[in-house]
Design a protein around this motif. Structure first.
Motif, PDB file in Angstrom:
ATOM      1  N   GLU A  36       0.879  -1.269  -0.165  1.00 47.87           N
ATOM      2  CA  GLU A  36      -0.003   0.051  -0.006  1.00 47.87           C
ATOM      3  C   GLU A  36       0.944   1.117  -0.085  1.00 47.87           C
ATOM      4  OE1 GLU A  36      -3.278   0.680  -0.490  1.00 47.87           O
ATOM      5  OE2 GLU A  36      -3.402  -1.472  -0.953  1.00 47.87           O
ATOM      6  N   GLU A  37       1.994   1.235   0.633  1.00 49.21           N
ATOM      7  CA  GLU A  37       3.056   2.336   0.844  1.00 49.21           C
ATOM      8  C   GLU A  37       3.420   2.646  -0.618  1.00 49.21           C
ATOM      9  OE1 GLU A  37       7.153   3.880   2.950  1.00 49.21           O
ATOM     10  OE2 GLU A  37       6.249   1.753   3.309  1.00 49.21           O
ATOM     11  N   MET A  38       3.974   1.553  -1.328  1.00 52.54           N
ATOM     12  CA  MET A  38       4.366   1.584  -2.709  1.00 52.54           C
ATOM     13  C   MET A  38       3.132   2.274  -3.601  1.00 52.54           C
ATOM     14  SD  MET A  38       6.318  -1.977  -3.179  1.00 52.54           S
ATOM     15  CE  MET A  38       7.906  -2.041  -3.405  1.00 52.54           C
ATOM     16  N   MET A  41       2.709   5.955  -2.949  1.00 53.63           N
ATOM     17  CA  MET A  41       4.048   6.769  -3.429  1.00 53.63           C
ATOM     18  C   MET A  41       3.828   6.940  -5.004  1.00 53.63           C
ATOM     19  SD  MET A  41       8.007   6.015  -3.381  1.00 53.63           S
ATOM     20  CE  MET A  41       8.003   5.877  -1.605  1.00 53.63           C
ATOM     21  N   LEU A  42       3.421   5.925  -5.776  1.00 56.11           N
ATOM     22  CA  LEU A  42       3.078   5.960  -7.197  1.00 56.11           C
ATOM     23  C   LEU A  42       1.898   6.949  -7.458  1.00 56.11           C
ATOM     24  CD1 LEU A  42       3.631   2.090  -8.208  1.00 56.11           C
ATOM     25  CD2 LEU A  42       5.290   4.189  -8.650  1.00 56.11           C
ATOM     26  N   ASP A  43       0.992   6.813  -6.621  1.00 60.41           N
ATOM     27  CA  ASP A  43      -0.187   7.845  -6.870  1.00 60.41           C
ATOM     28  C   ASP A  43       0.100   9.171  -6.775  1.00 60.41           C
ATOM     29  OD1 ASP A  43      -2.046   5.752  -7.530  1.00 60.41           O
ATOM     30  OD2 ASP A  43      -2.732   5.379  -5.502  1.00 60.41           O
TER      31      ASP A  43
END
Length: 70
Positions: A36-38, A41-43
């Motif tokens: 979810e953290e990744m 970050m991408l969003d």
């Protein structure tokens, strides 16, 4: 289209990659999952990115360099 999965020994990977570059191929890795953290970050990066900063994939992939095997 036919898909083939190969298990290549690490010691033969360099040779195989040189050989396969002569063909039209697509690499697929189904073992990756984003946390979810990744995803967050991408969003965030997508929301603040500028179209002018994008590089077409055909150009970007020529800039990739792989570490040489030792």
């Amino acid at each position: 289209m036919t898909q083939i999965t190969l298990n290549i020994p690490d010691s033969e990977l360099s040779f195989f990659m040189k050989l396969i570059e002569k063909f039209n191929y697509e690499t697929v890795n189904n073992e990756f999952s984003a946390t979810e953290e990744m995803k967050n970050m991408l969003d965030e990066r997508r929301s603040t990115s500028k179209t002018d900063d994008f590089i077409p994939w055909n150009e970007a992939k020529t800039q990739l360099r792989f570490k040489s095997e030792k």
